[in-house]
Design an enzyme around this catalytic site. Structure first.
Site, mmCIF file in Angstrom:
data_model
loop_
_atom_site.group_PDB
_atom_site.id
_atom_site.type_symbol
_atom_site.label_atom_id
_atom_site.label_comp_id
_atom_site.label_asym_id
_atom_site.label_seq_id
_atom_site.Cartn_x
_atom_site.Cartn_y
_atom_site.Cartn_z
ATOM 1 N N ASN A 1 -31.586 48.708 -50.163
ATOM 2 C CA ASN A 1 -31.000 48.704 -51.505
ATOM 3 C C ASN A 1 -31.891 47.926 -52.455
ATOM 4 O O ASN A 1 -32.963 47.451 -52.063
ATOM 5 C CB ASN A 1 -29.577 48.145 -51.469
ATOM 6 C CG ASN A 1 -29.534 46.743 -50.908
ATOM 7 O OD1 ASN A 1 -30.095 45.813 -51.479
ATOM 8 N ND2 ASN A 1 -28.865 46.578 -49.767
ATOM 9 N N ASP B 1 -24.012 48.991 -45.503
ATOM 10 C CA ASP B 1 -22.723 49.352 -44.905
ATOM 11 C C ASP B 1 -22.890 50.368 -43.779
ATOM 12 O O ASP B 1 -22.025 50.483 -42.911
ATOM 13 C CB ASP B 1 -21.791 49.931 -45.970
ATOM 14 C CG ASP B 1 -21.380 48.889 -47.005
ATOM 15 O OD1 ASP B 1 -21.239 47.718 -46.623
ATOM 16 O OD2 ASP B 1 -21.237 49.248 -48.184
ATOM 17 N N LYS C 1 -42.879 58.586 -35.966
ATOM 18 C CA LYS C 1 -42.645 59.194 -37.274
ATOM 19 C C LYS C 1 -42.099 60.607 -37.108
ATOM 20 O O LYS C 1 -42.658 61.434 -36.382
ATOM 21 C CB LYS C 1 -43.946 59.232 -38.078
ATOM 22 C CG LYS C 1 -43.800 59.908 -39.430
ATOM 23 C CD LYS C 1 -45.138 60.003 -40.146
ATOM 24 C CE LYS C 1 -44.983 60.772 -41.468
ATOM 25 N NZ LYS C 1 -46.275 60.908 -42.180
ATOM 26 N N PHE D 1 -19.410 38.176 -52.529
ATOM 27 C CA PHE D 1 -19.925 38.820 -53.738
ATOM 28 C C PHE D 1 -19.467 40.272 -53.748
ATOM 29 O O PHE D 1 -19.338 40.899 -52.684
ATOM 30 C CB PHE D 1 -21.454 38.774 -53.769
ATOM 31 C CG PHE D 1 -22.017 37.619 -54.547
ATOM 32 C CD1 PHE D 1 -22.723 37.830 -55.718
ATOM 33 C CD2 PHE D 1 -21.839 36.321 -54.115
ATOM 34 C CE1 PHE D 1 -23.234 36.769 -56.448
ATOM 35 C CE2 PHE D 1 -22.351 35.252 -54.813
ATOM 36 C CZ PHE D 1 -23.054 35.478 -55.995
ATOM 37 N N LYS E 1 -11.002 43.100 -52.635
ATOM 38 C CA LYS E 1 -11.918 42.648 -51.584
ATOM 39 C C LYS E 1 -11.614 41.207 -51.174
ATOM 40 O O LYS E 1 -11.643 40.866 -49.987
ATOM 41 C CB LYS E 1 -13.361 42.767 -52.077
ATOM 42 C CG LYS E 1 -14.410 42.422 -51.039
ATOM 43 C CD LYS E 1 -15.824 42.689 -51.579
ATOM 44 C CE LYS E 1 -16.885 42.401 -50.541
ATOM 45 N NZ LYS E 1 -18.252 42.703 -51.041
ATOM 46 N N LYS F 1 -10.408 40.434 -47.239
ATOM 47 C CA LYS F 1 -11.364 39.733 -46.374
ATOM 48 C C LYS F 1 -11.092 38.232 -46.293
ATOM 49 O O LYS F 1 -11.927 37.474 -45.800
ATOM 50 C CB LYS F 1 -12.783 40.034 -46.846
ATOM 51 C CG LYS F 1 -13.040 41.547 -46.837
ATOM 52 C CD LYS F 1 -14.485 41.920 -46.916
ATOM 53 C CE LYS F 1 -14.626 43.444 -46.827
ATOM 54 N NZ LYS F 1 -16.018 43.907 -46.799
#
Length: 398
Positions: A211, A280, A290, A324, A338, A342
């Site tokens: 990301n 995730d 490869k 976060f 969230k 959690k």
């Protein structure tokens, strides 16, 4: 500031050594006890007698001149100092201390002291810009030394540019400002774990999923916790940032590695801030070699990674747990959800759809939600400033 603080002033052999006389005088006038160590080169510019008269203390120039037979001078001075200032610090001195040399009274004492060390360089503009000098400054920064940048102006060599020793008043002010910050350490004795950066999930020997996280926000949070007195562990995904001094950094690559590292250290932590952007999902199969290009579409089956934050919330005992949430749609709604799911004590919600905040930027703006139903908005500013305000809020909550 404590007016009985002991200041050790190291003076090396540059024309700016004359300014060290003013530093000594002004420190004494502000109530400090000052002792001076001079290199051999420094004595060519200013007499030791001058510093003795100004400081009202003996001046040290020779590592083998033991003024008190009951003490080893360089160890005694190193232990005595509450703070050490090197002004001027020549290119030669920077090179010696960066490489751990101990070949005179000053460098021997510097290796032995545990006091904060402030370096005020002074040299020709081209010397200051030389790659070797830059490398030595980076090395000393990694050791935890502090720097008082030289100013721009007319130099003794005739050049005009950066390299002039900062003015004595400013040098003293910087040291006093830092001292004030060091005295305010509400996290002293606390163990803080921060996660930062992205994770990488390999597809084959060449390709991977990741990301846009740069790690800048997590690193700023870790450094701010360190400055507040905490013992900080930073679990970092792959980033291009320099490792911060005074922090234990544990490098990881995958979500699984981050999961294992964080859970392994979790029990001994007081506060955990999970700022990392963890994948995730990861490929079900990771090809060792490869994969060759195909004529048609490519499908890659993915599976869930283990949820680090969920695991921390379920195992929480004494820890204060902060998560976060990087969102693009209804960030506050998803953030509150969230936090509840959690078992978090607080969550930092980041609307990454807005300009100049979120991934890869130097600035950020966030909303801080807590389990006590507090909601604070931190406006757009540098990530370092956001980190400081975040800790201010968390400290009030804790």
């Amino acid at each position: 500031m404590n007016q009985t603080e002991n200041v050790l002033l190291g003076v090396s052999g540059g024309i700016a050594a004359y300014k060290a006389c003013a530093i000594t005088s002004k420190l004494v006038q502000r109530g400090y006890d000052v002792k001076v160590i001079m290199t051999e080169g420094a004595t060519e510019f200013v007499s030791p007698l001058t510093f003795q008269a100004l400081s009202r203390n003996p001046v040290y120039t020779d590592a083998f001149d033991e003024k008190n037979p009951e003490k080893i001078a360089h160890i005694d001075l190193a232990d005595w100092a509450d703070v050490t200032i090197l002004a001027p610090a020549t290119a030669h001195l920077l090179g010696r201390i960066a490489n751990g040399l101990a070949d005179d009274m000053l460098t021997t004492t510097l290796l032995a002291t545990t006091s904060p060390v402030y370096i005020a360089p002074a040299m020709n503009v081209h010397m200051y810009d030389h790659p070797a000098v830059k490398a030595n400054l980076q090395t000393l920064d990694s050791y935890g030394y502090h720097f008082i940048e030289p100013g721009d102006g007319y130099l003794a060599c005739g050049y005009v540019g950066k390299g002039r020793l900062e003015e004595p008043e400013r040098i003293i002010d910087v040291v006093e400002e830092h001292k004030t910050k060091r005295q305010y350490q509400p996290l002293s004795g606390k163990r803080v774990l921060v996660t930062a950066g992205p994770t990488i999930e390999s597809i084959d020997a060449v390709r991977y999923f990741t990301n846009h996280s740069s790690g800048k926000m997590g690193y700023a949070i870790a450094e701010s916790a360190r400055d507040l007195g905490a013992s900080v562990t930073l679990v970092s995904g792959p980033v291009t940032l320099e490792k911060p001094h005074g922090i234990t950094v544990k490098d990881v690559t995958t979500a699984e590695e981050m999961y294992n590292t964080v859970l392994n250290d979790y029990d001994e932590q007081d506060i955990v801030v999970k700022a990392a952007a963890v994948a995730d999902y990861k490929p079900v199969e990771q090809v060792e070699n490869k994969m060759k290009k195909q004529s048609g579409p490519l499908s890659i089956e993915m599976k869930r990674t283990r949820d680090i934050l969920q695991a921390l919330g379920e195992r929480k005992t004494k820890q204060y747990l902060v998560g976060f949430a990087a969102e693009t749609d209804e960030p506050l709604v998803y953030g509150r959800d969230k936090m509840a799911r959690k078992h978090l004590d607080a969550i930092v919600v980041n609307d990454i759809s807005r300009d100049e905040q979120g991934f890869k930027t130097d600035t950020n703006a966030v909303d801080v939600l807590t389990a006590q139903e507090r909601h604070e908005t931190i406006p757009l500013q540098s990530k370092e400033a956001v980190a400081k305000q975040l800790w201010s809020i968390l400290l009030e909550e804790m």
